[in-house]
Design a protein around this motif. Sequence first.
Motif, short mmCIF file in Angstrom:
data_model
loop_
_atom_site.label_atom_id
_atom_site.label_comp_id
_atom_site.label_asym_id
_atom_site.label_seq_id
_atom_site.Cartn_x
_atom_site.Cartn_y
_atom_site.Cartn_z
N ASN A 1 0.81 -1.22 0.00
CA ASN A 1 0.00 0.00 0.00
C ASN A 1 0.83 1.26 0.00
O ASN A 1 0.73 2.11 0.87
CB ASN A 1 -0.92 0.02 1.21
N LEU A 2 1.65 1.36 -0.98
CA LEU A 2 2.66 2.41 -1.05
C LEU A 2 2.38 3.26 -2.29
O LEU A 2 1.94 2.74 -3.30
CB LEU A 2 4.00 1.68 -1.24
N ALA A 3 2.67 4.56 -2.20
CA ALA A 3 2.53 5.40 -3.40
C ALA A 3 3.47 4.87 -4.47
O ALA A 3 4.60 4.46 -4.16
CB ALA A 3 2.88 6.84 -3.07
N ILE A 4 3.02 4.90 -5.70
CA ILE A 4 3.82 4.32 -6.79
C ILE A 4 5.19 4.99 -6.92
O ILE A 4 6.18 4.37 -7.28
CB ILE A 4 3.04 4.40 -8.12
N THR A 5 5.24 6.28 -6.55
CA THR A 5 6.51 7.01 -6.63
C THR A 5 7.53 6.46 -5.63
O THR A 5 8.71 6.73 -5.74
CB THR A 5 6.26 8.50 -6.34
N ASP A 6 7.05 5.68 -4.67
CA ASP A 6 7.95 5.10 -3.66
C ASP A 6 8.25 3.63 -3.93
O ASP A 6 8.87 2.94 -3.11
CB ASP A 6 7.33 5.20 -2.26
N CYS B 1 0.13 -4.65 -4.73
CA CYS B 1 0.74 -5.98 -4.56
C CYS B 1 1.95 -6.14 -5.48
O CYS B 1 1.89 -5.84 -6.67
CB CYS B 1 -0.31 -7.03 -4.88
N VAL B 2 3.04 -6.62 -4.91
CA VAL B 2 4.23 -6.96 -5.70
C VAL B 2 4.74 -8.32 -5.25
O VAL B 2 4.40 -8.80 -4.16
CB VAL B 2 5.40 -5.95 -5.50
N ALA C 1 7.10 -3.01 6.65
CA ALA C 1 6.07 -2.35 7.47
C ALA C 1 6.37 -0.88 7.66
O ALA C 1 5.50 -0.11 8.08
CB ALA C 1 5.97 -3.05 8.81
N ALA C 2 7.61 -0.48 7.38
CA ALA C 2 8.00 0.91 7.66
C ALA C 2 8.61 1.60 6.44
O ALA C 2 9.46 2.47 6.58
CB ALA C 2 8.98 0.93 8.82
N LEU C 3 8.17 1.20 5.26
CA LEU C 3 8.80 1.77 4.05
C LEU C 3 8.62 3.28 3.92
O LEU C 3 9.59 3.99 3.64
CB LEU C 3 8.26 1.07 2.80
N PRO C 4 7.40 3.81 4.10
CA PRO C 4 7.22 5.23 3.80
C PRO C 4 8.07 6.14 4.69
O PRO C 4 8.41 7.24 4.28
CB PRO C 4 5.73 5.47 4.07
N ASP C 5 8.46 5.68 5.87
CA ASP C 5 9.26 6.60 6.70
C ASP C 5 10.75 6.60 6.31
O ASP C 5 11.53 7.40 6.81
CB ASP C 5 9.04 6.34 8.20
#
Length: 242
Positions: A65-70, A127-128, A177-181
């Motif tokens: 559930n991550l923004a595609i840019t990330d 999903c990847v 679990a902590a990718l966006p940060d």
Amino acid sequence: CDIPITIHKVTGSTNEDAKALAVAGAVHGTMVLAEEQTQGRGRLGRSFYSPKSSGVYMSVVLRPNLAITDAVLITTAASVAVARAVEEVSDQTPEIKWVNDVFVQKKKICGILTEAVSGFESGVVECVVVGIGINVVDPGFPDEIKQVAGSLFGQRPDFSRNRLAALVANHLLELSAALPDRSFLDEYRKRSMLLGKPIRFLENNVWCDAVAVDVDNSGGLVIETAAGRRTLSSGEVSVRPR
Ligand code: BTN
């Protein structure tokens, strides 16, 4: 919690198996491992040499559930997960070659192939599948890859590949679990094989000289060239040390 794990003695590609499970609704963390792959796949359409009992060949379904840019953060985190696990089971200090190859003693011992399954149209990575291949013992590499490819150990019949796979999986799930940060990016930079070093990158079929100076928060490689500073995006360029 219970995570479904499928183990094959032999399969075509664990990434293909995991993608099929993902399409059928497999939960975050679902894993497929194989003792041998007959159609192991690498990045850029290459194959990945996956002979019997020599490596860890595993694929993990992630629903970040991550923004595609990330999206690139997934693959950089996977390389950190492998580096941590390798360090825990050996006396080696693995290095990460941007963007996600893991090297030991200047040889590539691990490649990672992250493939989209769903969600990209909506701007969110739903999903990847992250496919990880680690060469654990030396299978006698074919001529065409033996300059670059290496193994974590020469021979170690007593070594538990299951333990290595479990460590990689645990680190990957924790990091995902902590990718966006982006907190793991500092560790990624410390483990980088290229930062501060002279490199070459391929542009319009010509190898150009530069110095790698940073990895930015989007996973881009910041380089200094004679013409100034710029950022290379992953997946678009080949880079090698000089
Ligand atoms: C690369 O270095 O180009 C990436 C290699 C990725 C190999 C792994 S092995 C497990 C998974 N299944 C595949 O077919 N490929 C990945």
